[in-house]
Design an enzyme around this catalytic site. Structure first.
Site, PDB file in Angstrom:
ATOM      1  CB  CYS A  80     -59.654  21.619 -11.208  1.00  0.00           C
ATOM      2  SG  CYS A  80     -61.321  21.730 -11.896  1.00  0.00           S
ATOM      3  CG  HIS A 168     -58.789  26.522 -11.470  1.00  0.00           C
ATOM      4  ND1 HIS A 168     -57.892  25.767 -12.188  1.00  0.00           N
ATOM      5  CD2 HIS A 168     -60.012  26.023 -11.761  1.00  0.00           C
ATOM      6  CE1 HIS A 168     -58.547  24.856 -12.904  1.00  0.00           C
ATOM      7  NE2 HIS A 168     -59.839  24.993 -12.655  1.00  0.00           N
ATOM      8  CD  GLU A 170     -54.788  27.510 -11.621  1.00  0.00           C
ATOM      9  OE1 GLU A 170     -55.351  26.855 -12.515  1.00  0.00           O
ATOM     10  OE2 GLU A 170     -54.813  27.181 -10.422  1.00  0.00           O
TER      11      GLU A 170
END
Length: 510
Positions: A80, A168, A170
């Site tokens: 990001c 993202h 994660e």
């Protein structure tokens, strides 16, 4: 660093710790450091991740770090903001998004030969969360992934193992995010997946022996997972030189003091119980602000320990069960992430504390602590207990704390927790507790009007405490618990259930 490591540079994102958690799930060690204060790049570092950020590369708030020792020399992944910064610093165009890109998107293009996206699927869901977007890349950059609305969802720098993604991986909303992280950490960086519970125990015991030598350590036991595992690690390392103390701060669950003492009888630990209820209540008198309460509890806790430690000849260390989320939420992961709240183990320590601190679990998430505990042979009745905050009921009583408020909340909490056990729900949720609100409401009992306290019940599901969803408890269970609390606890006439998730809320109310 003494093992092969992925270095995560934190630019302030609240997702930074989730990147670390996903890497740890691969049995790969990683460390988080602030982007402007990271350690010298040693041979142990196998790759670097640049986190997201609440800032824009356009606003100049963050001075880009010197990556000369990293870029082109080690695998590098910008996530990001990290991706936008790499593109911006190389002459790319980053502009505010026409429509803020937040939420689910799907990959519509994946470069077939790109190692970062190896085996990911066209149409795979990813999670966007950014206000800027990369509109054009420098000449030596190439697009490796796109979505319908974001052309540069992923890129690679030609001739380098440098990658960038605007989503993202994660977060769980990115369905194949862990596959992408594995591609980077294991395949591109070449990290061996050997950071296991067994290796952690072996390394930590060796480290503790080297650090402590023949010194004596005093440790506070609470009956919870963290302090228990910390105690067993220290016991394994230094044996009889560990002295355990359990302090009754007057803010424990009902009958907790006696239960905790008895639970350690078979573990070979020397435990001394200290009744300090009046001292804590006195220290909290007149204090309503949450952070002040936390610091008062932490300060009194250490004061009591300091006194007790001096009753044991030669004690020079204070052992604590501090874990990674405590550190993250208290000291911003040693970097710019926004501080949410302080934790009693890592905040509010008085300057005159006479003991050095040893924290064997400081780098572990909660679920990692449980895995280590099982490897050490701790019984399930300790390991499977819900997390309980160090400040105890002190942060579940909103406003000033009094002995009567503690009594009321202990009764409410006991009914709630015991009911979860009876209904076989306790093991299906991650944490539960009751909160006494500084609110009174009108009620009717018999033919009489009442004006009494409101309590909130809180139950959440989580894996590491960094994010949490409210638990969908059965309506008939909640109805029964509410009825039991109102009928059995004098002073309570209304029960509500908290359906907030983290984020945006926290698990505890204070």
């Amino acid at each position: 660093m003494t093992q092969e490591t992925i270095l995560i540079l934190d630019f302030g994102s609240q997702y930074t710790q989730l990147i670390a958690r996903r890497i740890r799930e691969l049995n790969v060690y990683c460390e988080i450091h602030p982007f402007n204060h990271f350690p010298e790049i040693s041979p142990d570092v196998k790759g670097v991740v640049l986190s997201g950020s609440p800032y824009s590369v356009r606003d100049g708030v963050i001075a880009p770090p010197d990556l000369s020792a990293i870029r082109g020399k080690l695998p590098l992944l910008g996530v990001c903001y990290g991706a936008q910064m790499l593109a911006w610093e190389s002459g790319g165009n980053v502009e505010p998004s026409a429509i803020r890109e937040y939420g689910r998107a799907n990959l519509s293009l994946i470069a077939p030969d790109d190692p970062l996206f190896h085996s990911l699927s066209i149409g795979s869901q990813v999670w966007m969360s950014h206000g800027d977007t990369i509109l054009s890349l420098p000449e030596n950059f190439e697009v490796t992934a796109s979505t319908q609305d974001v052309e540069v969802a992923g890129y690679r720098i030609k001739g380098e193992q440098t990658f960038g993604i605007q989503f993202h991986p994660e977060v769980y909303h990115t369905n194949e995010g862990q596959k992408l992280i594995r591609n980077f950490v294991v395949d591109i960086c070449g990290c061996p997946q050997n950071h296991t519970a067994g290796s952690f125990i072996e390394n930590m015991v060796e480290e503790l022996r080297a650090k402590l030598g023949n010194d004596r350590v005093v440790l506070g036991l609470s009956g919870g997972v963290d302090s228990s595992v910390a105690a067993m690690l220290l016991h394994k390392a230094i044996g009889k030189n560990l002295y355990c103390i359990f302090v009754d701060n007057g803010l424990l669950r009902k009958n907790e003091f006696d239960k905790v003492i008895h639970s350690y009888l078979d573990l070979g630990l020397n435990v001394k119980g200290i009744d300090a209820k009046e001292r804590f209540l006195s220290a909290l008198k007149g204090i309503s602000e949450p952070e002040q309460k936390r610091k008062a509890i932490g300060r009194t806790f250490i004061e009591v320990f300091d006194e007790q430690a001096h009753l044991i000849e030669g004690v020079s260390w204070l052992g604590q069960g501090t874990i990674y989320p405590d550190v993250i939420e208290s000291v911003s992961v040693k970097g710019p992430s926004a501080t949410i709240k302080s934790h009693h183990n890592v905040g509010g320590l008085p300057d005159f504390m006479k003991l050095k601190v040893v924290e064997p679990l400081r780098s572990l998430f909660k679920d990692e602590v449980r895995i280590v505990g099982r490897e050490l042979g701790l019984p399930s009745f300790i390991l499977d207990r819900h997390p309980f905050p160090g400040p105890g009921l002190g942060i579940r009583i909103l406003g000033e704390i009094t002995a009567e408020k503690v009594r009321v909340l202990q009764e409410v909490d006991d009914i709630f927790i015991e009911s979860l056990h009876k209904w076989e729900l306790y093991g299906k949720i991650w944490q539960a507790g009751a909160i006494l609100l500084p609110v009174q409401s009108v009620g009717v009992m018999g033919d009489e009007r009442t004006y009494e306290n409101v309590v909130a019940l809180r139950a959440v599901n989580s894996t590491d405490g960094m994010t949490a969803d409210w638990a969908h408890l059965p309506y008939d269970f909640l109805a029964r618990v509410s009825n039991d609390i109102i009928n059995r606890v004098k002073g309570v006439n209304r029960v509500v259930y908290d359906i907030s998730s983290k984020p945006p809320a926290t698990i505890e109310w204070e």
